[in-house]
Design an enzyme around this catalytic site. Sequence first.
Site, PDB file in Angstrom:
ATOM      1  N   SER A  62     -15.260 -20.204   4.388  1.00  0.00           N
ATOM      2  CA  SER A  62     -15.037 -21.932   4.196  1.00  0.00           C
ATOM      3  C   SER A  62     -16.727 -22.639   4.152  1.00  0.00           C
ATOM      4  O   SER A  62     -16.543 -23.721   3.935  1.00  0.00           O
ATOM      5  CB  SER A  62     -14.430 -22.334   5.391  1.00  0.00           C
ATOM      6  N   LYS A 119     -21.038 -26.897   8.434  1.00  0.00           N
ATOM      7  CA  LYS A 119     -19.844 -26.374   7.911  1.00  0.00           C
ATOM      8  C   LYS A 119     -19.716 -24.775   8.752  1.00  0.00           C
ATOM      9  O   LYS A 119     -20.635 -24.162   8.687  1.00  0.00           O
ATOM     10  CB  LYS A 119     -19.644 -26.037   6.560  1.00  0.00           C
ATOM     11  N   THR A 120     -18.514 -24.796   9.168  1.00  0.00           N
ATOM     12  CA  THR A 120     -18.235 -23.507   9.772  1.00  0.00           C
ATOM     13  C   THR A 120     -17.366 -22.512   8.676  1.00  0.00           C
ATOM     14  O   THR A 120     -17.278 -23.113   7.861  1.00  0.00           O
ATOM     15  CB  THR A 120     -17.169 -23.575  10.802  1.00  0.00           C
ATOM     16  N   GLY A 121     -17.457 -21.221   8.897  1.00  0.00           N
ATOM     17  CA  GLY A 121     -16.580 -20.227   8.103  1.00  0.00           C
ATOM     18  C   GLY A 121     -16.323 -19.271   9.077  1.00  0.00           C
ATOM     19  O   GLY A 121     -16.794 -18.746  10.039  1.00  0.00           O
TER      20      GLY A 121
END
Length: 260
Positions: free
Chosen positions: A63, A201-203
């Site tokens: 993501s 932003k995370t992933g």
Amino acid sequence: MPYPIGLLILLCCAGLAQAEDAAIAQLFNSAGVDGTLVIESVSSGERAVHNDARAEQAFIAASTFKVFNTLIAVEEGAIASADDTLHWDGTEHAFPDWNRDQTLATAFKVSCVWCYQELAQRVGAETYPAYLRLAGFGQLREPFDGSRFWLDGALTISAEQQVAFLKQVVQRRLPFRARTYETLAAIMLADATPDYRLSAKTGWSTLSTPGIGWYVGYVERAEDTWVFALNLDVHDASDLPLRRQLTLEALRAKGILPAQ
């Protein structure tokens, strides 16, 4: 026999490039996790790196690609603004937050996979390779599934490449309109105080064992902007909070964020 001055300079530079940041290493060691973190000043190029070998290693983008995909989708007219609606088709997903209509802003916040798959279909698979090459965003294995390539392993990227990409975003060096950049900035903002603005932003990819967790973004302060990219091994969902936790602790340890 003395070394030539040029060789000594190269050796010194190599040593600096490979230097382990002891403060950040201690944070990872205390948490008992394997991973890497790269932090870099946009103005001066000053850097702090934990595990430089892993920082060069490519992992599934997951993501984190939503950052770049947002820019592409807005620029290509796949969606007009942060407030535009993406309509849920009624399919039940494992994450309850996905089971409703979304705006671009909420889709980014809850990391809604179906939302960004719909945007990717609107953009068209043939559009992505040129953008990825232009920005140097990782490696794309072709042929690829136009609605899953950032999830299924076709698109991989290293922490160093994430930092290089984010510097281009912060400096607006990619050929996007001002409104496109402003849309991303609005939805990527995670925290703001009078002293700083944190955008991130995370992933999370579960295709490997262990899985890979990401936290990428930048901190804006009056005197400078710092970009960062962390990835770490995720053995189960209980490890996921470490993505943000370790990054924020490292940013505090380096004096980029204020101590709590």
